[in-house]
Scaffold this motif. Structure first.
Motif, PDB file in Angstrom:
ATOM      1  N   THR A   1      37.846  -4.217  26.703  1.00 31.70           N
ATOM      2  CA  THR A   1      39.251  -3.821  26.983  1.00 31.70           C
ATOM      3  C   THR A   1      39.363  -3.477  28.525  1.00 31.70           C
ATOM      4  OG1 THR A   1      39.017  -1.623  26.691  1.00 31.70           O
ATOM      5  CG2 THR A   1      39.550  -2.879  24.850  1.00 31.70           C
ATOM      6  N   GLN A   2      40.472  -3.462  29.038  1.00 34.39           N
ATOM      7  CA  GLN A   2      41.071  -3.133  30.379  1.00 34.39           C
ATOM      8  C   GLN A   2      40.957  -1.495  30.753  1.00 34.39           C
ATOM      9  OE1 GLN A   2      41.699  -5.457  32.626  1.00 34.39           O
ATOM     10  NE2 GLN A   2      41.198  -7.123  31.058  1.00 34.39           N
ATOM     11  N   SER A   3      40.632  -1.014  29.679  1.00 36.52           N
ATOM     12  CA  SER A   3      40.315   0.488  29.887  1.00 36.52           C
ATOM     13  C   SER A   3      38.974   1.005  30.058  1.00 36.52           C
ATOM     14  CB  SER A   3      40.862   1.406  28.587  1.00 36.52           C
ATOM     15  OG  SER A   3      40.612   2.687  28.566  1.00 36.52           O
TER      16      SER A   3
ATOM     17  N   ALA B   1      41.096   5.592  14.928  1.00 33.51           N
ATOM     18  CA  ALA B   1      42.334   6.178  15.873  1.00 33.51           C
ATOM     19  C   ALA B   1      43.739   5.671  15.669  1.00 33.51           C
ATOM     20  CB  ALA B   1      41.710   6.177  17.025  1.00 33.51           C
ATOM     21  N   ALA B   2      43.772   4.308  15.457  1.00 32.45           N
ATOM     22  CA  ALA B   2      45.071   3.911  15.212  1.00 32.45           C
ATOM     23  C   ALA B   2      45.629   4.061  13.849  1.00 32.45           C
ATOM     24  CB  ALA B   2      44.796   2.081  15.403  1.00 32.45           C
ATOM     25  N   ALA B   3      44.759   3.959  12.774  1.00 33.40           N
ATOM     26  CA  ALA B   3      45.205   4.221  11.610  1.00 33.40           C
ATOM     27  C   ALA B   3      45.643   5.631  11.176  1.00 33.40           C
ATOM     28  CB  ALA B   3      44.025   3.916  10.544  1.00 33.40           C
ATOM     29  N   SER B   4      44.757   6.572  12.047  1.00 35.99           N
ATOM     30  CA  SER B   4      45.182   8.120  12.005  1.00 35.99           C
ATOM     31  C   SER B   4      46.608   8.231  12.505  1.00 35.99           C
ATOM     32  CB  SER B   4      44.084   8.820  12.587  1.00 35.99           C
ATOM     33  OG  SER B   4      43.081   8.884  12.000  1.00 35.99           O
ATOM     34  N   ALA B   5      46.916   7.548  13.694  1.00 36.86           N
ATOM     35  CA  ALA B   5      48.161   7.546  14.373  1.00 36.86           C
ATOM     36  C   ALA B   5      49.239   6.979  13.410  1.00 36.86           C
ATOM     37  CB  ALA B   5      48.074   6.888  15.702  1.00 36.86           C
TER      38      ALA B   5
ATOM     39  N   ILE C   1      48.862  -6.189  21.008  1.00 41.27           N
ATOM     40  CA  ILE C   1      50.082  -5.619  21.599  1.00 41.27           C
ATOM     41  C   ILE C   1      51.181  -6.823  20.981  1.00 41.27           C
ATOM     42  CG2 ILE C   1      51.523  -5.243  23.548  1.00 41.27           C
ATOM     43  CD1 ILE C   1      49.418  -3.136  22.744  1.00 41.27           C
ATOM     44  N   ALA C   2      50.914  -7.819  21.161  1.00 37.63           N
ATOM     45  CA  ALA C   2      51.711  -9.046  20.775  1.00 37.63           C
ATOM     46  C   ALA C   2      52.170  -9.034  19.359  1.00 37.63           C
ATOM     47  CB  ALA C   2      51.203 -10.618  20.976  1.00 37.63           C
ATOM     48  N   ILE C   3      51.187  -8.363  18.368  1.00 38.22           N
ATOM     49  CA  ILE C   3      51.629  -8.214  17.037  1.00 38.22           C
ATOM     50  C   ILE C   3      52.763  -7.244  16.875  1.00 38.22           C
ATOM     51  CG2 ILE C   3      50.669  -7.662  14.972  1.00 38.22           C
ATOM     52  CD1 ILE C   3      47.968  -9.162  15.599  1.00 38.22           C
ATOM     53  N   ALA C   4      52.706  -6.290  17.658  1.00 40.06           N
ATOM     54  CA  ALA C   4      53.718  -5.074  17.472  1.00 40.06           C
ATOM     55  C   ALA C   4      54.981  -5.482  18.333  1.00 40.06           C
ATOM     56  CB  ALA C   4      53.033  -3.846  18.109  1.00 40.06           C
ATOM     57  N   ALA C   5      54.808  -6.381  19.245  1.00 40.26           N
ATOM     58  CA  ALA C   5      56.265  -6.479  20.146  1.00 40.26           C
ATOM     59  C   ALA C   5      57.170  -6.931  19.249  1.00 40.26           C
ATOM     60  CB  ALA C   5      55.681  -7.633  21.145  1.00 40.26           C
TER      61      ALA C   5
ATOM     62  N   ALA D   1      48.055   0.119  19.598  1.00 41.26           N
ATOM     63  CA  ALA D   1      47.973   0.339  21.255  1.00 41.26           C
ATOM     64  C   ALA D   1      46.664   1.146  21.520  1.00 41.26           C
ATOM     65  CB  ALA D   1      48.984   0.652  21.935  1.00 41.26           C
ATOM     66  N   LEU D   2      46.279   2.117  20.445  1.00 37.95           N
ATOM     67  CA  LEU D   2      45.090   2.826  20.613  1.00 37.95           C
ATOM     68  C   LEU D   2      43.871   2.016  20.650  1.00 37.95           C
ATOM     69  CD1 LEU D   2      47.311   4.824  19.501  1.00 37.95           C
ATOM     70  CD2 LEU D   2      45.333   6.116  18.827  1.00 37.95           C
ATOM     71  N   GLY D   3      43.914   0.795  20.193  1.00 38.67           N
ATOM     72  CA  GLY D   3      42.617  -0.207  20.360  1.00 38.67           C
ATOM     73  C   GLY D   3      42.652  -0.948  21.598  1.00 38.67           C
ATOM     74  N   VAL D   4      43.607  -0.629  22.343  1.00 38.14           N
ATOM     75  CA  VAL D   4      43.988  -1.538  23.763  1.00 38.14           C
ATOM     76  C   VAL D   4      43.481  -0.709  24.965  1.00 38.14           C
ATOM     77  CG1 VAL D   4      45.294  -3.249  25.176  1.00 38.14           C
ATOM     78  CG2 VAL D   4      45.263  -3.199  22.608  1.00 38.14           C
ATOM     79  N   SER D   5      44.370   0.306  25.195  1.00 38.87           N
ATOM     80  CA  SER D   5      44.364   1.104  26.643  1.00 38.87           C
ATOM     81  C   SER D   5      44.906   2.377  26.316  1.00 38.87           C
ATOM     82  CB  SER D   5      44.905   0.420  27.749  1.00 38.87           C
ATOM     83  OG  SER D   5      46.237   0.253  27.842  1.00 38.87           O
ATOM     84  N   VAL D   6      44.635   3.425  27.326  1.00 40.87           N
ATOM     85  CA  VAL D   6      44.994   4.622  27.188  1.00 40.87           C
ATOM     86  C   VAL D   6      46.596   4.597  27.386  1.00 40.87           C
ATOM     87  CG1 VAL D   6      45.032   6.976  27.982  1.00 40.87           C
ATOM     88  CG2 VAL D   6      42.909   5.678  27.561  1.00 40.87           C
ATOM     89  N   ARG D   7      46.898   3.733  28.550  1.00 39.08           N
ATOM     90  CA  ARG D   7      48.328   3.739  28.945  1.00 39.08           C
ATOM     91  C   ARG D   7      49.373   3.212  28.064  1.00 39.08           C
ATOM     92  NH1 ARG D   7      50.784  -0.816  31.429  1.00 39.08           N
ATOM     93  NH2 ARG D   7      48.699  -1.778  31.414  1.00 39.08           N
ATOM     94  N   LEU D   8      48.839   2.094  27.254  1.00 40.70           N
ATOM     95  CA  LEU D   8      49.699   1.762  26.180  1.00 40.70           C
ATOM     96  C   LEU D   8      49.531   2.623  25.043  1.00 40.70           C
ATOM     97  CD1 LEU D   8      48.671  -2.071  26.414  1.00 40.70           C
ATOM     98  CD2 LEU D   8      50.833  -1.120  27.090  1.00 40.70           C
ATOM     99  N   SER D   9      48.579   3.270  24.785  1.00 40.04           N
ATOM    100  CA  SER D   9      48.706   4.427  23.755  1.00 40.04           C
ATOM    101  C   SER D   9      49.744   5.516  24.075  1.00 40.04           C
ATOM    102  CB  SER D   9      47.298   4.967  23.572  1.00 40.04           C
ATOM    103  OG  SER D   9      46.364   4.118  23.244  1.00 40.04           O
TER     104      SER D   9
END
Length: 552
Positions: free
Chosen positions: A172-174, A192-196, A427-431, A458-466
């Motif tokens: 990832t970019q993170s 982490a994403a499922a918990s969120a 992110i594209a799936i959520a957009a 987004a918790l699987g992509v980067s902190v900023r997007l999270s």
């Protein structure tokens, strides 16, 4: 013996460490699960004095109308209380509502499967409490349990989505997430994403504090995306159709799954999505469309001929082809044999015309900002003349076209991210859900909840997007709280209502900014040489003092 013990000790230590790690992970999952249950109970108890009763009453009313129609069409009380009588009333209600409506004001805007769920619930309540008044429905717990199951399944689907995308993606970019081992990154970020998603406050408030039934369509969308990632395009279409029959808003994001394979230059996957969607829809609505034995006989004959023809031609995906063709035939036969399309007019089309406003209640989106400067939904945005024929494009259709273009761009970005093995595919799936709420008119404040839940990927992509995900979650929660408090207007909550009312324009700007960031991450490209965390490949530099790379 001493030597053997020396070499077996590290093996036992590794096994012990692995066992301890599994126990700790299981304990963490159990803690998050139980915390979610407790949070739902607390919100259900705390919000009783501001609960939005209108949707509960409305659902119970239309479920009771199905039972009333069953009694009207049945010869006696025993037959009316049977499941046969129940089905008779269920299939007849749409036509009765349409025939008795004044100026196409139906009141009923439930899709077929949602109406079925409400009717079964009303029957259960009436069997136990025959004296219950429509304005005070009892035993709402069955619907809340359905909400609970859908929330749990949605969290599971998000875990599978994140794990699947990260397993097939590059780093990832993170820099923070790249510190996780590649072999464990998928399931760690997935948990982490499922918990969120499981602890998402706006979803819990919508499903257990309001309560509403918006969460019913989330599992269908998420598993449709998972099926598409697995190249199960026919099942993707089937899941979308079933979800749309519970709540028609899923149709707004369904074109995303048509654009997706098209950008991958795959016509056959697109046809399989459409075949699954048409076949499943036709199966569900066939009792309304095929009302005579002759219609069923024609369909049976056509199905046999179609199956033989497809098998003879040895087409690929024969099952999907046959199902799609038969599904189309159901609609054609229904149109020519007097089938009823009242389910379409009442359950879907009426909902798009029921609220002719730019936004409903308290929304943080573009239509809300446009209303601040005097725009309305039906205002002409563009006028074009073709000779003597004028064409006026309203603001409503302008926003729809803008959203459709953005949806196509999301699908293009997703196809490119999958090709490049970029985790931003999540992110594209959520957009699509975020764009739907941000751009389209006639949105209710609750509809950002879908984007708030799905953006947990987004918790699987980067902190900023999270962080942006949590901002969207807070905005979604604030809108729902505003409507619930405004409905009751208790003296203690008046200051909060006033604050939420005045921050609406600023909230709109914040939400639009967050959605714009997600859209940019969806459609943007990065030059591989400047991607952080990528491993550079190729031969060693000519002046390198290191050893020469070995030839394969």
């Amino acid at each position: 013996m001493a030597i053997r013990s020396f070499f077996s000790a590290p093996v036992r230590s590794a096994r012990t460490s692995d066992l301890i790690r599994r126990i700790l992970i299981g304990f963490l999952i159990a803690t998050v699960f139980l915390a979610g249950i407790q949070l739902r109970r607390w919100i259900g108890d705390t919000t009783r004095h501001v609960r939005y009763q209108h949707d509960i009453v409305n659902g119970f009313y239309w479920g009771s109308e199905v039972l009333k129609e069953a009694r009207r069409l049945s010869p006696d009380e025993r037959s009316a209380n049977s499941w046969t009588g129940f089905c008779r009333g269920y299939f007849a209600l749409y036509d009765r509502v349409k025939d008795k409506a004044y100026e196409q004001e139906y009141g009923l805007d439930y899709a077929p499967l949602r109406l079925l769920a409400m009717a079964i619930w009303a029957k259960q309540v009436r069997d136990g409490f025959p004296w219950v008044d429509n304005d005070h429905p009892k035993l709402v717990n069955p619907l809340l349990k359905i909400n609970f199951i859908c929330e749990l399944v949605s969290a599971l689907a998000i875990f599978l989505l994140v794990r699947e995308c990260l397993q097939r993606s590059r780093p990832t970019q993170s820099s923070l997430m790249n510190r996780l081992p590649q072999q464990h990154r998928g399931w760690i970020c997935g948990l982490a994403a499922a918990s969120a998603a499981w602890l998402e406050p706006s979803m819990i408030l919508d499903a257990h504090g309001w309560p509403q039934w918006d969460v019913w369509i989330l599992p269908f969308y998420l598993f449709a995306a998972f099926a598409a990632l697995k190249d199960r395009w026919f099942w993707c279409g089937c899941l979308l159709a079933v979800g749309a029959m519970f709540k028609g808003q899923l149709l707004f994001v369904a074109p995303f799954f048509v654009f997706w394979p098209l950008w991958q230059k795959g016509w056959l996957p697109t046809l399989r999505v459409l075949a699954g969607f048409v076949a499943t829809t036709a199966f569900i609505v066939s009792p309304w469309l095929l009302r005579t034995p002759a219609a069923w006989a024609v369909l049976a004959a056509f199905a046999v001929i179609t199956a033989l023809f497809v098998v003879r031609l040895k087409l690929t995906n024969q099952g999907a082809s046959v199902a799609g063709i038969i599904g189309c035939a159901v609609f054609v036969i229904g149109a020519f044999t007097g089938g009823s399309f009242a389910w379409l007019q009442v359950g879907f089309i009426y909902g798009t015309e029921h609220y002719p406003y730019l936004f409903i209640s308290s929304c943080y989106n573009l239509p809300s900002l446009l209303s601040q400067i005097g725009w309305s939904l039906k205002d002409p945005f563009l006028s074009v003349h073709f000779g003597s024929l004028p064409l006026h494009i309203t603001l409503q259709w302008t926003l729809r076209l803008l959203y459709l273009v953005a949806l196509a761009l999301c699908a293009r970005g997703l196809a490119r991210h999958l090709r490049d093995r970029d985790p931003r595919a999540l992110i594209a799936i959520a957009a699509p859900w975020l764009l739907m709420f941000a751009l389209l008119g006639q949105m209710h404040e609750r509809y950002l909840m879908w984007g708030a839940v799905v953006s947990a990927v987004a918790l699987g992509v980067s902190v900023r997007l999270s962080i942006i995900h949590f901002i969207l979650s807070a905005a979604s929660t604030a809108m729902i709280v505003h409507v619930m408090l405004t409905d009751k207007k208790l003296e203690a909550t008046l200051p909060t209502i006033d604050v939420l009312k005045h921050i609406r324009p600023y909230g709109s700007i914040v939400v639009l900014t967050c959605v714009a960031v997600y859209l940019w991450e969806t459609i943007s490209t990065r030059i591989p040489a400047f991607r952080r965390g990528d491993v550079r490949s190729g031969a060693t530099p000519s002046l390198s003092l290191g050893p020469e790379p070995e030839e394969a």
